[in-house]
Design an enzyme around this catalytic site. Structure first.
Site: not given
Ligand SMILES: [Zn+2]
Length: 225
Positions: A14, A89, A123, A156, A167
């Site tokens: 995104k 959302r 990531r 993260r 999530r």
């Protein structure tokens, strides 16, 4: 003036695709996640609240998100339009948004959950300078070290497998009804984001009816008005 919403699960690209569209169409890229991260890094009151919520793997509530987005759009610095990422959302946020703004399209980036897990868990972030890496196609020269500053590469806080599963589940439960609302208004274009970045970006532009020549024409028309 073009007003787009971009939707897609975490890791679907995104941010990248928003930035490419924003650059070429002179859109303001509004990332709700970036606004929250900025506040977390600067230890603002909002940041402290968001940090607690994100560490538990939950999504930030409607009231907080709506006020952050409302404040950002109220700056009216988007002469050619905006592309908003990370919002809406929930059904409530979508209804709030549709009441307040006319939108031109919803870009839905589709990525299967298995691919999301592979990408998100790869990531890394430099603890020193904040540079993003991933261990799939953007690996550092020295394992575990930032190419720019030599800092340690870390995950993260919210990129653990458990937080990711939470999530993903919440994403599908909340996002599918939002997509349905937008689909009923025929705003949604869906693009498979597994091909490479250039192909995906081209597919987005094709489906939105933005051609590279049309892009310049539209822009010069706007400028002569
Ligand atoms: Zn670094």
């Amino acid at each position: 003036m073009r007003k787009y919403v971009i939707m897609g699960v975490q890791g679907s690209g995104k941010g990248t695709h928003s930035q490419l569209l924003a650059r070429d169409l002179d859109l303001v890229h509004i990332s709700v996640g970036d606004i929250f991260r900025w506040n977390v890094q600067r230890h603002t009151k909002l940041g402290a609240l968001v940090r607690r919520i994100m560490a538990s793997g939950e999504l930030v509530g409607d009231d907080l998100v709506e006020s952050v987005v409302g404040d950002r759009l109220a700056q009216h610095d988007w002469n050619y339009g905006f592309i908003i990422d990370g919002f809406p959302r929930t059904v409530r946020q979508a209804e709030f948004f549709l009441e307040s703004y006319d939108i031109d399209g919803v870009i839905h980036l589709h990525l299967p959950d298995s691919e999301v897990r592979r990408r998100v868990l790869a990531r890394r972030l430099c603890a020193g300078c904040g540079m993003d890496y991933n261990l799939i196609d953007n690996t550092p020269t020295v394992e575990g070290r930032c190419d720019v500053c030599g800092g340690e590469l870390i995950r993260r806080e919210d990129d653990t497998p458990h937080a990711l599963e939470v999530r993903l589940r919440e994403y599908h439960e909340k996002t599918n009804p939002v997509l349905d609302i937008f689909r009923r208004k025929e705003y949604v274009i869906t693009v498979d984001t597994r091909p490479d970045k250039e192909q995906v970006q081209q597919a987005i532009r094709d489906k939105l009816g933005i051609s590279s020549t049309g892009l310049k024409t539209t822009k010069s028309q706007d400028e002569t008005r």
